[in-house]
Design an enzyme around this catalytic site. Structure first.
Site, PDB file in Angstrom:
ATOM      1  CG  ASP A 361      -1.805   1.181   1.348  1.00  7.02           C
ATOM      2  OD1 ASP A 361      -2.655   1.361   0.460  1.00  7.02           O
ATOM      3  OD2 ASP A 361      -1.653   1.946   2.325  1.00  7.02           O
ATOM      4  CD  GLU A 398      -2.117   2.308  -3.531  1.00  6.04           C
ATOM      5  OE1 GLU A 398      -3.288   2.585  -3.853  1.00  6.04           O
ATOM      6  OE2 GLU A 398      -1.739   2.244  -2.345  1.00  6.04           O
TER       7      GLU A 398
END
Length: 714
Positions: A361, A398
């Site tokens: 993330d 990401e």
């Protein structure tokens, strides 16, 4: 190394979590390595890092909601400290024992020091976490003792589990289809058919493995399963997604059907082992960019009370937390101690829990130094990239953060795959009918060469998706023009505004048949492109039967029917489900070439893609007003020709077809999303013949034709 100053560019060749130690010869005062609670035949060794603490206490508890410890061990700063590691060996302690720490030292927030002995703290290396029924985020935030309401660590012995020969699968990315899913949401709904005690748990996922296997996916990507703070959200709501970690080693106990906190470890392993038996990999969405402790007014669970300036990026002489995550704080990932913890965590989940990969993330935060500056060679990312224990593990980034850093196409290293946010945006724009979208759409279709071609990497560097947990579901993408996030309590200010969605004429649910047919078609168009494009495809849970969130594009705090997968939709939208299954079954069509995994993207496109077309052969229209394109390609390993048509125009278009072997138009129609089911897609080998020199592609449709042949002839 003892007593030395460790430079932040130091690369540790070995990590504490994998040290080879004879546990049964543990000295009375314990050892500094391994970190955490290590079980031996005689007791447990405890070790924790803190550079600036003046005193440390180890607390034992009989129950998670005890207001007082049953035993307190004060660690001697001389006998129980080596370098900055505080340690002790406690004979007789067994697995399941609850424990925590108190840290003493200077409380001076203006200088980044936040020691507070009134707060009971988790071990950063906790393998399991116990949460009292009276757990309180506010008590961890305010003044005064929080012992009764604080989370506690639990001793776990990972050595006794029987893996029955299981190992991570290491499936090649060229054969992978990722299914992003939420552990609780997948089976919590009353329609799931799961026993009540198993709903929303790792055990519930095991009961649904036959469904996942039949769907044809090869990997599940689980939203955060690290222990997180469910109260890190607006009042009266729940942090449902789990992007609020308090531990990087412990499975989230609420996802376990077992009452014992340590039982969550084995239940997670049971799930991994069962998924592996079905040929399905397990990828974890990991959050190493921030924690649930928030900003300077946030609670103290662990890191800030142990060594605030080591674990977090600080600003204004240490008085404020840098906020590159958008959540109040930023983990100081390139500090040597934090780097060590991150890599130790990854080792643990691969070696002890057998997971197959990680999706990081806001991974671009890991490229920042302690001052927030972007580094050309971030130590923590190279630690992960070059670690032999992680070789073969899927690493997905990401590749952006909340402060504007965007590295899609330029993330470091050779092993990292990237969430391709531009694929999502450009496919949405094309099928919505946006002007000027056809060129970008075409590039996304063949692996985003514009973004990744310079790296000479395989096509699977690009993780292709149209929807994910963050944003509209696929059903809502074609049903709403605007987000509808009022239920989140933020007056619709939260969630993204650039959704590139189109409601097909009516906002929200409708009974109008033609609008529903159009929405079904648009859903199939997006699914077809995701699974046919060069790259590594990812689907979001429930999109295969049009799950809805009622227009909410930011359901992070909704633990209710808006987020839980309503399995009754499987029957209602059986045609979508069938469409996805048949696409997945013909997975190799997306590869174009059997050598995808060993061939660079540039070479792959050169060899497989024969030509681009418009309604006339070899005459593609790349203008801003164009809304259609066709592509001819060759599956060399199967002596097969493929002709793909993408018509995002609102009227039907007739596309010229090439001869097959220069003598016939004997094409077979595999997909035509304009057709009603079951003609929208067929079994590959049962595709009906189409004898014509032009194919009429309906408005807003995708068509895939194939023919057995050795060559194209126009």
């Amino acid at each position: 190394m003892k007593g030395a100053i460790i430079d932040e560019t130091t690369v540790f060749p070995r990590y504490a979590g994998i040290a080879e130690i004879d546990y049964d010869t543990m000295p009375a005062n314990g050892r500094s390595s391994p970190l955490g609670a290590s079980v031996t035949s005689r007791g447990v060794n405890f070790s924790v890092f803190s550079r600036k603490a003046s005193r440390v206490e180890l607390l034992f508890f009989d129950r998670e909601d005890d207001a007082r410890p049953s035993r307190l061990i004060s660690l001697d700063p001389t006998a129980n400290r080596t370098y900055h590691y505080w340690h002790t060996f406690v004979p007789g302690v067994q697995k399941g024992q609850l424990y925590a720490y108190r840290f003493y030292g200077l409380f001076d927030p203006g200088k980044g020091l936040r020691f507070d002995p009134t707060k009971v703290l988790l071990d950063p290396y906790s393998r399991a976490v116990a949460v009292p029924k009276s757990y309180s985020r506010e008590a961890a935030r305010g003044q005064g003792d929080n012992t009764a309401t604080a989370m506690k660590s639990a001793v776990v012995d990972t050595r006794s589990y029987d893996w029955e020969g299981d190992q991570p699968l290491h499936l090649p990315c060229a054969q992978s289809i990722i299914y992003e899913m939420h552990i609780r949401g997948f089976t919590q709904h009353r329609s799931s058919g799961i026993s009540e005690e198993s709903r929303g748990t790792f055990r519930g996922v095991i009961e649904k493995i036959p469904y996942l296997h039949e769907l044809g996916i090869s990997a599940v990507e689980l939203l955060p399963v690290f222990q997180f703070d469910p109260h890190d959200c607006p009042p009266g709501r729940v942090n449902y997604w789990g992007y609020a970690p308090v531990s990087f080693f412990a499975p989230h106990h609420a996802y376990s059907s077992r009452p014992n906190p340590a039982g969550s470890v084995d239940e997670f392993r049971d799930m991994v082992k069962a998924l592996h038996r079905a040929g399905i990999e397990v990828i974890l969405d990991v959050v190493f960019n921030h924690t649930a402790e928030g900003d300077d007014s946030g609670p103290t669970f662990c890191f800030r009370g142990i060594d605030n300036s080591a674990y977090y990026m600080l600003e204004h002489d240490g008085s404020r937390y840098a906020n590159y995550s958008g959540t109040g704080n930023t983990l100081n990932a390139n500090h040597p101690i934090v780097r060590r913890m991150i890599v130790d965590s990854l080792h643990y989940w691969v070696e002890e829990m057998h997971v197959d990969g990680f999706r990081f993330d806001l991974a671009s935060i890991l490229a920042r130094d302690s001052s927030g500056h972007v580094m050309s060679n971030p130590p923590v990312l190279w630690d992960i990239e070059s670690d032999p224990a992680l070789a073969g593990t899927k690493l997905i980034a990401e590749a952006w953060d909340a402060a504007g850093l965007y590295q899609v196409g330029s993330f470091i290293g050779d092993s990292w795959r990237e969430w391709n946010g531009r694929f999502r945006d450009d496919v949405r724009s094309f099928f919505r009918g946006d002007s000027g979208s056809v060129c970008r759409f075409a590039d996304r279709l063949v692996g985003s060469h514009e973004i990744y071609g310079h790296k000479e990497r395989e096509a699977e560097q690009s993780v292709n998706f149209v929807t994910c947990h963050d944003g509209f579901t696929l059903n809502d993408l074609v049903s709403y023009n605007q987000k509808h996030n009022q239920a989140n309590g933020e007056e619709d200010r939260d969630g993204g505004n650039d959704n590139r969605s189109w409601n097909c004429g009516v906002e929200g649910p409708t009974e109008v048949r033609e609008i529903e047919r159009l929405r079904n078609r648009q859903v199939k168009n997006c699914l077809a492109v995701t699974l046919l494009s060069l790259g590594l495809p990812m689907l979001w849970m429930g999109d295969e039967f049009r799950r809805t969130q009622n227009g909410n594009n930011n359901t992070y705090c909704q633990d209710n029917d808006d987020n839980w997968l309503d399995w009754s939709l499987l029957e209602k939208h059986a045609d979508i489900h069938r469409f996805v299954k048949l696409l997945n079954a013909r997975r190799q069509l997306r590869d174009i070439s059997i050598e995808t995994r060993r061939t660079s993207l540039t070479q792959l496109i050169k060899e497989a893609v024969k030509d681009w077309h418009g309604v006339k052969l070899h005459q593609p229209d790349w203008g801003d007003s164009s809304h259609s394109v066709a592509l001819s390609a060759e599956l060399a390993n199967e002596s097969m020709l493929v002709f793909l048509i993408f018509n995002a125009f609102w009227e039907p278009l007739d596309f010229e077809l090439p001869f097959v072997d220069g003598k016939t138009y004997a094409w077979r129609r595999w997909i035509d999303t304009f057709q009603d089911p079951p003609k929208d897609i067929t079994n590959w080998d049962q595709a009906p013949l189409v004898f014509r020199n032009k194919y009429p592609a309906g408005p807003r449709s995708v068509v895939v034709l194939w023919a057995k042949s050795a060559r194209f002839v126009a």
